[in-house]
Design a protein around this motif. Sequence first.
Motif, PDB file in Angstrom:
ATOM      1  N   GLU A 216       6.597  -3.967   8.337  1.00 44.46           N
ATOM      2  CA  GLU A 216       5.229  -3.460   8.283  1.00 44.46           C
ATOM      3  C   GLU A 216       4.402  -4.228   9.292  1.00 44.46           C
ATOM      4  O   GLU A 216       4.590  -5.444   9.470  1.00 44.46           O
ATOM      5  N   GLY A 217       3.495  -3.564   9.963  1.00 41.87           N
ATOM      6  CA  GLY A 217       2.658  -4.220  10.947  1.00 41.87           C
ATOM      7  C   GLY A 217       1.680  -3.235  11.552  1.00 41.87           C
ATOM      8  O   GLY A 217       1.553  -2.081  11.120  1.00 41.87           O
ATOM      9  N   TYR A 218       0.978  -3.685  12.602  1.00 39.27           N
ATOM     10  CA  TYR A 218      -0.064  -2.895  13.240  1.00 39.27           C
ATOM     11  C   TYR A 218       0.388  -2.461  14.621  1.00 39.27           C
ATOM     12  O   TYR A 218       1.074  -3.216  15.336  1.00 39.27           O
ATOM     13  N   VAL A 219       0.010  -1.231  14.988  1.00 38.72           N
ATOM     14  CA  VAL A 219       0.305  -0.670  16.298  1.00 38.72           C
ATOM     15  C   VAL A 219      -0.994  -0.083  16.848  1.00 38.72           C
ATOM     16  O   VAL A 219      -1.900   0.294  16.088  1.00 38.72           O
ATOM     17  N   PRO A 220      -1.121   0.001  18.191  1.00 38.40           N
ATOM     18  CA  PRO A 220      -2.341   0.610  18.764  1.00 38.40           C
ATOM     19  C   PRO A 220      -2.451   2.079  18.360  1.00 38.40           C
ATOM     20  O   PRO A 220      -1.478   2.830  18.394  1.00 38.40           O
ATOM     21  N   THR A 221      -3.657   2.450  17.959  1.00 42.52           N
ATOM     22  CA  THR A 221      -3.888   3.831  17.526  1.00 42.52           C
ATOM     23  C   THR A 221      -3.680   4.821  18.665  1.00 42.52           C
ATOM     24  O   THR A 221      -3.200   5.939  18.448  1.00 42.52           O
ATOM     25  N   SER A 222      -3.980   4.391  19.893  1.00 40.69           N
ATOM     26  CA  SER A 222      -3.830   5.292  21.039  1.00 40.69           C
ATOM     27  C   SER A 222      -2.374   5.513  21.423  1.00 40.69           C
ATOM     28  O   SER A 222      -2.088   6.366  22.248  1.00 40.69           O
ATOM     29  N   TYR A 223      -1.459   4.732  20.808  1.00 41.69           N
ATOM     30  CA  TYR A 223      -0.036   4.869  21.127  1.00 41.69           C
ATOM     31  C   TYR A 223       0.673   5.823  20.172  1.00 41.69           C
ATOM     32  O   TYR A 223       1.864   6.062  20.344  1.00 41.69           O
TER      33      TYR A 223
ATOM     34  N   SER B 256       5.682   5.493   8.788  1.00 42.50           N
ATOM     35  CA  SER B 256       4.767   5.825   7.700  1.00 42.50           C
ATOM     36  C   SER B 256       3.445   5.100   7.917  1.00 42.50           C
ATOM     37  O   SER B 256       3.422   3.918   8.246  1.00 42.50           O
ATOM     38  N   VAL B 257       2.340   5.818   7.708  1.00 35.17           N
ATOM     39  CA  VAL B 257       0.997   5.243   7.854  1.00 35.17           C
ATOM     40  C   VAL B 257       0.555   4.733   6.489  1.00 35.17           C
ATOM     41  O   VAL B 257       0.560   5.478   5.506  1.00 35.17           O
ATOM     42  N   VAL B 258       0.185   3.444   6.414  1.00 41.63           N
ATOM     43  CA  VAL B 258      -0.272   2.866   5.155  1.00 41.63           C
ATOM     44  C   VAL B 258      -1.746   2.489   5.200  1.00 41.63           C
ATOM     45  O   VAL B 258      -2.358   2.251   4.170  1.00 41.63           O
ATOM     46  N   GLU B 259      -2.333   2.422   6.413  1.00 40.15           N
ATOM     47  CA  GLU B 259      -3.767   2.123   6.520  1.00 40.15           C
ATOM     48  C   GLU B 259      -4.286   2.726   7.808  1.00 40.15           C
ATOM     49  O   GLU B 259      -3.725   2.503   8.893  1.00 40.15           O
ATOM     50  N   GLU B 260      -5.353   3.504   7.685  1.00 39.12           N
ATOM     51  CA  GLU B 260      -5.896   4.197   8.846  1.00 39.12           C
ATOM     52  C   GLU B 260      -6.684   3.226   9.712  1.00 39.12           C
ATOM     53  O   GLU B 260      -7.074   2.136   9.278  1.00 39.12           O
ATOM     54  N   ASP B 261      -6.921   3.618  10.959  1.00 35.94           N
ATOM     55  CA  ASP B 261      -7.701   2.817  11.901  1.00 35.94           C
ATOM     56  C   ASP B 261      -9.114   2.612  11.352  1.00 35.94           C
ATOM     57  O   ASP B 261      -9.800   3.561  10.968  1.00 35.94           O
ATOM     58  N   LYS B 262      -9.545   1.330  11.314  1.00 32.46           N
ATOM     59  CA  LYS B 262     -10.885   0.991  10.818  1.00 32.46           C
ATOM     60  C   LYS B 262     -11.930   0.936  11.925  1.00 32.46           C
ATOM     61  O   LYS B 262     -13.027   0.438  11.720  1.00 32.46           O
ATOM     62  N   GLY B 263     -11.574   1.406  13.107  1.00 33.54           N
ATOM     63  CA  GLY B 263     -12.507   1.363  14.218  1.00 33.54           C
ATOM     64  C   GLY B 263     -12.187   0.294  15.231  1.00 33.54           C
ATOM     65  O   GLY B 263     -12.879   0.174  16.244  1.00 33.54           O
ATOM     66  N   ASP B 264     -11.142  -0.518  14.971  1.00 36.39           N
ATOM     67  CA  ASP B 264     -10.803  -1.587  15.902  1.00 36.39           C
ATOM     68  C   ASP B 264      -9.658  -1.220  16.821  1.00 36.39           C
ATOM     69  O   ASP B 264      -9.190  -2.049  17.599  1.00 36.39           O
ATOM     70  N   GLY B 265      -9.135   0.022  16.709  1.00 34.86           N
ATOM     71  CA  GLY B 265      -8.080   0.450  17.608  1.00 34.86           C
ATOM     72  C   GLY B 265      -6.685   0.168  17.117  1.00 34.86           C
ATOM     73  O   GLY B 265      -5.721   0.368  17.855  1.00 34.86           O
TER      74      GLY B 265
ATOM     75  N   LEU C 231       0.828  -1.191   0.000  1.00 31.94           N
ATOM     76  CA  LEU C 231       0.000   0.000   0.000  1.00 31.94           C
ATOM     77  C   LEU C 231       0.869   1.249   0.000  1.00 31.94           C
ATOM     78  O   LEU C 231       1.957   1.260   0.602  1.00 31.94           O
ATOM     79  N   PRO C 232       0.431   2.325  -0.652  1.00 30.04           N
ATOM     80  CA  PRO C 232       1.196   3.579  -0.593  1.00 30.04           C
ATOM     81  C   PRO C 232       1.033   4.244   0.768  1.00 30.04           C
ATOM     82  O   PRO C 232       0.073   3.999   1.494  1.00 30.04           O
ATOM     83  N   SER C 233       1.979   5.081   1.111  1.00 28.14           N
ATOM     84  CA  SER C 233       1.920   5.785   2.382  1.00 28.14           C
ATOM     85  C   SER C 233       0.887   6.901   2.283  1.00 28.14           C
ATOM     86  O   SER C 233       0.858   7.670   1.323  1.00 28.14           O
ATOM     87  N   ILE C 234       0.010   7.002   3.303  1.00 27.30           N
ATOM     88  CA  ILE C 234      -1.014   8.041   3.325  1.00 27.30           C
ATOM     89  C   ILE C 234      -0.696   9.120   4.359  1.00 27.30           C
ATOM     90  O   ILE C 234      -1.495  10.018   4.558  1.00 27.30           O
ATOM     91  N   GLY C 235       0.455   8.983   5.017  1.00 28.14           N
ATOM     92  CA  GLY C 235       0.830   9.979   6.006  1.00 28.14           C
ATOM     93  C   GLY C 235       1.940   9.457   6.890  1.00 28.14           C
ATOM     94  O   GLY C 235       2.567   8.436   6.601  1.00 28.14           O
ATOM     95  N   THR C 236       2.183  10.153   7.980  1.00 28.20           N
ATOM     96  CA  THR C 236       3.199   9.748   8.938  1.00 28.20           C
ATOM     97  C   THR C 236       2.598   9.764  10.334  1.00 28.20           C
ATOM     98  O   THR C 236       1.501  10.297  10.553  1.00 28.20           O
ATOM     99  N   CYS C 237       3.329   9.138  11.274  1.00 30.82           N
ATOM    100  CA  CYS C 237       2.891   9.126  12.659  1.00 30.82           C
ATOM    101  C   CYS C 237       4.112   9.140  13.564  1.00 30.82           C
ATOM    102  O   CYS C 237       5.203   8.739  13.151  1.00 30.82           O
TER     103      CYS C 237
ATOM    104  N   VAL D  14       1.208   0.524   9.960  1.00 28.22           N
ATOM    105  CA  VAL D  14       2.337   1.423   9.718  1.00 28.22           C
ATOM    106  C   VAL D  14       3.459   0.635   9.054  1.00 28.22           C
ATOM    107  O   VAL D  14       3.440  -0.595   9.002  1.00 28.22           O
ATOM    108  N   ARG D  15       4.434   1.377   8.544  1.00 28.35           N
ATOM    109  CA  ARG D  15       5.578   0.767   7.862  1.00 28.35           C
ATOM    110  C   ARG D  15       6.853   1.480   8.297  1.00 28.35           C
ATOM    111  O   ARG D  15       6.867   2.684   8.508  1.00 28.35           O
ATOM    112  N   ARG D  16       7.953   0.706   8.373  1.00 25.83           N
ATOM    113  CA  ARG D  16       9.268   1.243   8.734  1.00 25.83           C
ATOM    114  C   ARG D  16      10.286   0.837   7.671  1.00 25.83           C
ATOM    115  O   ARG D  16      10.459  -0.339   7.381  1.00 25.83           O
ATOM    116  N   ASN D  17      10.938   1.822   7.036  1.00 25.82           N
ATOM    117  CA  ASN D  17      12.058   1.591   6.101  1.00 25.82           C
ATOM    118  C   ASN D  17      11.672   0.729   4.902  1.00 25.82           C
ATOM    119  O   ASN D  17      12.484   0.009   4.350  1.00 25.82           O
TER     120      ASN D  17
END
Length: 630
Positions: A604-611, A584-593, A555-561, A597-600
């Motif tokens: 690539e993997g998932y991290v808690p949105t609240s973090y 880099s953010v590649v997929e926004e939170d779908k409501g599941d928290g 997926l393309p990057s849609i932003g940063t975090c 994100v992606r690194r270098n």
Amino acid sequence: MSCNWGTELWDQFDNLEKHTSWGIDFLERYSKFVKERADIELSYAKQIRSLSKKYHPKRSREDESRYTWCLAFAATLRQLNELAVQREELAENLNTQIVCELTRYTQEVKTERKTHFQDGRRAQQHIESSWKQLESSKRRFERDCKEAERAQQISDRIDLDNKTDGEKRCSLKARQTAQQKKQAAEESRKEYVTSLNQFNQDQHQHYHTLVPVIYQRIQDMEERRIERICEAMRSSAEAERKVLPVVSRCLDVMMDAAESIQPRMDTQQVVEVYKSGFDPPGDVEFEDYSATMRRSISESSYLDNRTEGRRHSRKLWPFIRKNKLLTLLSSPRQPPPPPPTSPSPGGMANSPQSPPPASREPITQRLNDLMTSGSRTRKQCLRSLKRGLSLKLGSSPADCSHLPPEQRRKKLQTRINNINQEIQREKEQRDALLKMREVYERSPQMGDAGSLEPRLEEVKQSLQRLDDELRRNQAWLLEADSRLSDHGGRRQSGGCGLNSQATTPGSSSLKQLDNRSPASRESPDGSYTEDHSAELQFKSRSSEFDDDFDDEEPLPSIGTCKSLYPFQGQNEGTLSMVEGELLSVVEEDKGDGWTRVRRNLEEEGYVPTSYIKVFLDSSAKGFVQSSRLV
């Protein structure tokens, strides 16, 4: 035949100069040849190493360490890498032992040759100067002799014609002039004789002393140059011969690896890996549907019988295809962890990016979004479902009851072996600490024995925990073995036993299983859980997206975090991060928290949105809103 350049080539000064110059040019050409060959060897080694790295497994997969053909190929790649090492060593030896030495020696030969030929030119100039002096004295002697002879002839003629006193005086003057000329000629003769003797002496010294010595030095220099070329060629062959034993051993290891491949063992290994341990299903009973054609049977009873028939047909669980999406329906995914109660100074406690714990989004709602969305949003939903599957893997039963019997037994046995190894390591550490405590008690100056008590207590608790875990896994393994033995006894009972099982309490147990809720429906040994109604509903609609699910494009990057707190991703599909890290953010939170994100461009993997604190690009915000509307 004499081979002395000083005697045989005394008159070939110019040819010797040309020959030695050509010899030095050949030495430089050979040095360049060896250097280019070393570069070729180095390039070959680099390509071989790159090839070995390209086809070497990037991750240690368990499958590739299980089969003999995978092990043989891995051994071949390792030996190929060793061959590259030997080629690099050969190139290094050629450069250090030959190229560098020849380059240094070439400069020395050039300097020596220049010195020798300068001495030869000085000797040649000296003999030429002596020859010129001889020629000059010879010409002067010849001129003086002619003048003396001419003066004598004039004096004799005047004497014959001597009659008067004036003529007598002229005759006397002529005789005096002739006498002077004769004396000058005698002096010129002496000078000529001296010059001649000197020239003969110089010439003898030149051709019998100086030239042989100089030419002998040039000959010695030429022989040393040729000998050095011989040594360089010998060293080149010796350097290559030195790596041949290692190359031969590598080839022998490759041959042994090829001969170690055992097809029968690999096929048996496939059985060991994928064997479930279930018994084959028995014969299907005959269901008399003709009874429903009687007029005395009501339509409702006919429908009940058909429903009962469907239940029996669904009891053939080994033939049901497990869909990747339906596995998500058995239980909800685990929620993301809440943010730390006391954030670090780098984090923002009251930031809008730290929401309350995210609510669980039902899987059915996500499947409805999947089926009603566009193709691109469909891929994102599938990736999100896949993320949910990977996050749920960490919550599998501790007793491995979700696995088939045979796989469960192997999993438990492997776990027991690992626990025994950990227990052994802890015991060794405990013994070492006890010995250290005894040493400290005998020699207090070496250390405080009481400082080891916390560590001993920690090791003791670890051993107790490992022992409890070992007993639990041994009990589960005993249960799995007893089930396998029961299945084996029923399998040996023959076909009649299988037919009789259709009317035994086993069939009634299958009916009871079929009457349970979809989440608790399982196979006869209590392993596979599956929702058949959900499968019938989504099987046809989800099969067309299997390829998109497996072969996903990045997926393309849609932003940063920016991470507000550190997070340790222990489940599969999650990504660990440290505080203050930019991703880099590649997929926004779908409501599941969870946010993808992606690194270098690699991890690539998932991290808690609240973090994290998300910064979406302006172009990506419109795309996210449009995808939500779809």
